[in-house]
Design a protein around this motif. Structure first.
Motif, PDB file in Angstrom:
ATOM      1  N   SER A 117       4.973  -8.484 -15.040  1.00  0.00           N
ATOM      2  CA  SER A 117       4.549  -7.890 -13.772  1.00  0.00           C
ATOM      3  C   SER A 117       3.366  -8.681 -13.231  1.00  0.00           C
ATOM      4  O   SER A 117       2.526  -9.153 -14.006  1.00  0.00           O
ATOM      5  N   PRO A 118       3.277  -8.831 -11.900  1.00  0.00           N
ATOM      6  CA  PRO A 118       2.094  -9.496 -11.324  1.00  0.00           C
ATOM      7  C   PRO A 118       0.781  -8.867 -11.778  1.00  0.00           C
ATOM      8  O   PRO A 118      -0.249  -9.550 -11.858  1.00  0.00           O
ATOM      9  N   LEU A 119       0.797  -7.585 -12.091  1.00  0.00           N
ATOM     10  CA  LEU A 119      -0.428  -6.901 -12.534  1.00  0.00           C
ATOM     11  C   LEU A 119      -0.990  -7.506 -13.818  1.00  0.00           C
ATOM     12  O   LEU A 119      -2.184  -7.393 -14.083  1.00  0.00           O
ATOM     13  N   THR A 142      10.154  -7.960  -0.990  1.00  0.00           N
ATOM     14  CA  THR A 142      10.259  -7.142  -2.202  1.00  0.00           C
ATOM     15  C   THR A 142       9.011  -7.266  -3.057  1.00  0.00           C
ATOM     16  O   THR A 142       8.492  -6.273  -3.569  1.00  0.00           O
ATOM     17  N   THR A 143       8.530  -8.508  -3.231  1.00  0.00           N
ATOM     18  CA  THR A 143       7.407  -8.731  -4.150  1.00  0.00           C
ATOM     19  C   THR A 143       6.071  -8.932  -3.437  1.00  0.00           C
ATOM     20  O   THR A 143       5.032  -8.900  -4.082  1.00  0.00           O
ATOM     21  N   PRO A 145       4.328  -6.888  -1.463  1.00  0.00           N
ATOM     22  CA  PRO A 145       3.357  -5.799  -1.652  1.00  0.00           C
ATOM     23  C   PRO A 145       2.785  -5.744  -3.065  1.00  0.00           C
ATOM     24  O   PRO A 145       1.645  -5.320  -3.249  1.00  0.00           O
ATOM     25  N   MET A 146       3.570  -6.193  -4.050  1.00  0.00           N
ATOM     26  CA  MET A 146       3.038  -6.224  -5.422  1.00  0.00           C
ATOM     27  C   MET A 146       1.886  -7.224  -5.509  1.00  0.00           C
ATOM     28  O   MET A 146       0.864  -6.947  -6.134  1.00  0.00           O
ATOM     29  N   VAL A 149      -1.148  -5.650  -4.035  1.00  0.00           N
ATOM     30  CA  VAL A 149      -1.813  -4.709  -4.953  1.00  0.00           C
ATOM     31  C   VAL A 149      -2.711  -5.484  -5.926  1.00  0.00           C
ATOM     32  O   VAL A 149      -3.844  -5.081  -6.202  1.00  0.00           O
ATOM     33  N   VAL A 150      -2.207  -6.615  -6.414  1.00  0.00           N
ATOM     34  CA  VAL A 150      -2.994  -7.426  -7.361  1.00  0.00           C
ATOM     35  C   VAL A 150      -4.236  -7.985  -6.660  1.00  0.00           C
ATOM     36  O   VAL A 150      -5.333  -7.964  -7.219  1.00  0.00           O
ATOM     37  N   LYS A 153      -6.726  -5.151  -6.312  1.00  0.00           N
ATOM     38  CA  LYS A 153      -7.378  -4.817  -7.587  1.00  0.00           C
ATOM     39  C   LYS A 153      -8.388  -5.899  -7.969  1.00  0.00           C
ATOM     40  O   LYS A 153      -9.477  -5.593  -8.465  1.00  0.00           O
ATOM     41  N   ASN A 256       8.911   1.308   3.347  1.00  0.00           N
ATOM     42  CA  ASN A 256       7.807   1.840   2.546  1.00  0.00           C
ATOM     43  C   ASN A 256       6.512   1.505   3.283  1.00  0.00           C
ATOM     44  O   ASN A 256       6.013   0.375   3.210  1.00  0.00           O
ATOM     45  N   LYS A 258       3.435   2.430   2.981  1.00  0.00           N
ATOM     46  CA  LYS A 258       2.249   2.097   2.186  1.00  0.00           C
ATOM     47  C   LYS A 258       2.289   0.610   1.801  1.00  0.00           C
ATOM     48  O   LYS A 258       1.290  -0.103   1.903  1.00  0.00           O
ATOM     49  N   ALA A 259       3.469   0.160   1.389  1.00  0.00           N
ATOM     50  CA  ALA A 259       3.641  -1.255   1.008  1.00  0.00           C
ATOM     51  C   ALA A 259       3.426  -2.161   2.217  1.00  0.00           C
ATOM     52  O   ALA A 259       2.760  -3.198   2.128  1.00  0.00           O
ATOM     53  N   LEU A 262      -0.205  -2.555   3.067  1.00  0.00           N
ATOM     54  CA  LEU A 262      -0.890  -3.460   2.135  1.00  0.00           C
ATOM     55  C   LEU A 262      -0.620  -4.918   2.505  1.00  0.00           C
ATOM     56  O   LEU A 262      -1.508  -5.764   2.434  1.00  0.00           O
TER      57      LEU A 262
ATOM     58  N   LEU B  33       2.519   1.650  -5.198  1.00  0.00           N
ATOM     59  CA  LEU B  33       3.217   1.413  -3.927  1.00  0.00           C
ATOM     60  C   LEU B  33       3.926   2.654  -3.401  1.00  0.00           C
ATOM     61  O   LEU B  33       4.580   2.600  -2.359  1.00  0.00           O
ATOM     62  N   VAL B  48       9.680  -5.605 -11.095  1.00  0.00           N
ATOM     63  CA  VAL B  48       8.550  -6.330 -11.695  1.00  0.00           C
ATOM     64  C   VAL B  48       7.317  -5.432 -11.950  1.00  0.00           C
ATOM     65  O   VAL B  48       6.203  -5.750 -11.551  1.00  0.00           O
ATOM     66  N   PHE B  50       6.585  -2.391 -10.937  1.00  0.00           N
ATOM     67  CA  PHE B  50       6.168  -1.449  -9.907  1.00  0.00           C
ATOM     68  C   PHE B  50       7.327  -0.516  -9.552  1.00  0.00           C
ATOM     69  O   PHE B  50       8.481  -0.956  -9.483  1.00  0.00           O
ATOM     70  N   GLU B  53      10.037   2.697  -4.708  1.00  0.00           N
ATOM     71  CA  GLU B  53      10.377   3.832  -3.842  1.00  0.00           C
ATOM     72  C   GLU B  53      11.024   4.915  -4.698  1.00  0.00           C
ATOM     73  O   GLU B  53      11.615   4.626  -5.732  1.00  0.00           O
TER      74      GLU B  53
END
Lengths: 362, 97
Positions: A117-119, A142-143, A145-146, A149-150, A153, A256, A258-259, A262, B33, B48, B50, B53
């Motif tokens: 995960s990117p996190l 798809t990725t 917004p991930m 998030v990173v 953070k 989404n 929220k995504a 971001l 998310l 990945v 997360f 939805e």
């Protein structure tokens, strides 16, 4: 209810197959934008269930495949810097750059790590405060917004040793670029599943209306895809150009939110040079200027001289939907998953990898 | 690679992190998310690490009911398999709007 197996019910699939074959009375070229759909078509034999009139054109929806060689070369240069931990999602490791791959660089001793995960990039940066950690971010909406998030953070933790090399791209821009290309013959689209979860169904409405193409946003399961294909055949027959949200159990009209917020907060649109499609204005994303301090392109020297693509590889033509993998002279011979010449064979989402895995055309 | 495997939320901790079960395998995913509250027992789509939805199980059921309706109509001859039904689609169905 079983959210997986119920959508793979053989009886229902065959019923839809009969209806599609009956309704499909003239040639119809459907582009599936997403690499996941390409794999579903091969894996479940969907191309064998829809009759002779329907042809699938495999679109540019594989983030690894569309990554230009130059960006891989930048990644390799960054990963070779001393005191650096280079992190990315696993798909990128074997993509050939001009002179090497990240996997080969790792074998030479570079600290290159594939993330689940990117996190995980955050934890690596926290655990290695004296090292520069670089996250190589790829993917469609798809990725993105991930990655956002990173970034958020990292900023909240005031991390000074985590940097981002952003290579995110968007789906609507290349779709419109393909439709503007008179050599590409597309009658209808299967819209991507996961990208649409983020962006929603609304962004496709303009494409459907402007270019007069029906679009069905589809899940990955065979029943989802058969239902979407039946809808496209019916729309095509009735001269309709609407957006059908077959995947409404996850995709909302506005996506989404929220995504999306971001993404807007941290990224700006930039031009992106796509493998196979060339430069498409405002089709990529990079960090906004106020985040230059964590933007690897701004902090480190990324300048590289890249070589042109291997002439034998026709990934570019495949990504445009002009050719299929078996049209390539090196497909399944010199170029195979163990020794990929081009990106479409490297990625698990690539059309060449799908054809090879499911023994089509070799 | 996009894997659209629905995952059931089995636990949520105080850091907005959930344990989900996918085909019998448990893993941790971030809920950062998801813009609305997530409850244990609900299904999410993961990618990945997360949750992307929540999955609307009511909409999934409606889709499955639609396929059953087709099967019934094909069996009892309401839909002719020789002629097809050009207007048939969830898009045109009263159930799906």
């Amino acid at each position: 209810m079983d959210l997986i197996n119920d959508f793979r019910d053989k009886t229902h699939i065959l019923n839809l197959s009969k209806l599609i074959k009956k309704a499909s009375n003239k040639p119809l070229n459907i582009m599936e934008i997403c690499g996941g759909h390409t794999h579903s078509i091969m894996k479940f034999g969907i191309d064998k269930l829809v009759g002779e009139n329907i042809k699938f054109i495999h679109g540019p929806g594989c983030p690894v495949c569309v990554m230009p060689r130059h960006n891989i070369d930048e990644a390799i240069k960054l990963s070779s810097m001393p005191n650096t931990i280079f992190t990315t999602l696993a798909d990128m490791l074997r993509v050939p750059g001009s002179f090497s791959t990240l996997q080969k660089q790792r074998a030479k001793g570079c600290d290159i790590r594939a993330l689940y995960s990117p996190l995980d990039a955050i934890n690596i940066a926290l655990e290695n405060p004296k090292k520069n950690v670089i996250f190589f971010a790829i993917g469609f909406e798809t990725t993105t917004p991930m990655s956002a998030v990173v970034v958020e953070k990292a900023l909240n933790l005031n991390l000074k040793n985590l940097f981002f090399h952003i290579n995110h791209v968007t789906v609507p821009a290349p779709v419109m670029a393909l439709l503007d290309d008179e050599n590409v013959k597309i009658d209808a689209f299967l819209g991507p599943s996961h990208v649409s979860v983020i962006i929603g169904s609304k962004p496709y409405e303009k494409i459907a209306k402007t270019y007069k193409k029906p679009i069905a946003i589809s899940g990955f399961e065979p029943l989802d895809m058969m239902d979407s294909i039946l809808n496209l055949v019916n729309q095509f027959n009735e001269n309709k150009f609407e957006v059908y949200n077959e995947y409404d159990r996850v995709v909302k009209p506005n996506g989404n939110e929220k995504a999306l917020n971001l993404i807007k907060k941290y990224f700006k649109e930039v031009d992106f040079s796509w493998r196979g499609l060339g430069l498409i204005p405002k089709s990529g994303l990079d960090l906004k200027g106020e985040f230059d301090a964590i933007n690897a392109r701004k902090v480190f020297d990324c300048s590289v001289e890249s070589k042109p693509e291997n002439k034998a590889c026709i990934c570019g033509e495949i990504l445009k939907g002009r050719k299929n993998p078996p049209d390539c002279k090196v497909f399944g011979k010199v170029c195979n998953p163990q020794n990929p010449l081009g990106s479409c064979m490297v990625s698990s989402e690539g059309a060449c990898a799908a054809y090879y895995k499911y023994k089509r055309g070799s | 690679m996009c894997l659209s495997i629905p995952s059931k939320v089995v636990e949520i901790d105080e850091n907005n992190f959930a344990t989900v079960e996918t085909l019998g395998v448990k893993r941790g995913v971030s809920l950062d998310l998801i813009g609305e509250p997530v409850k244990v027992g609900e299904y999410v789509l993961i990618h990945v690490g997360f949750a992307m939805e929540k999955i609307d199980t009511k909409a999934a059921l409606e889709s499955l009911e639609f396929y059953k309706k087709i099967a019934k109509e094909m069996n009892d001859g309401t839909i002719s398999q020789d002629e097809g039904d050009m207007g048939l689609s969830k898009m045109n169905s009263n159930e799906k709007g």
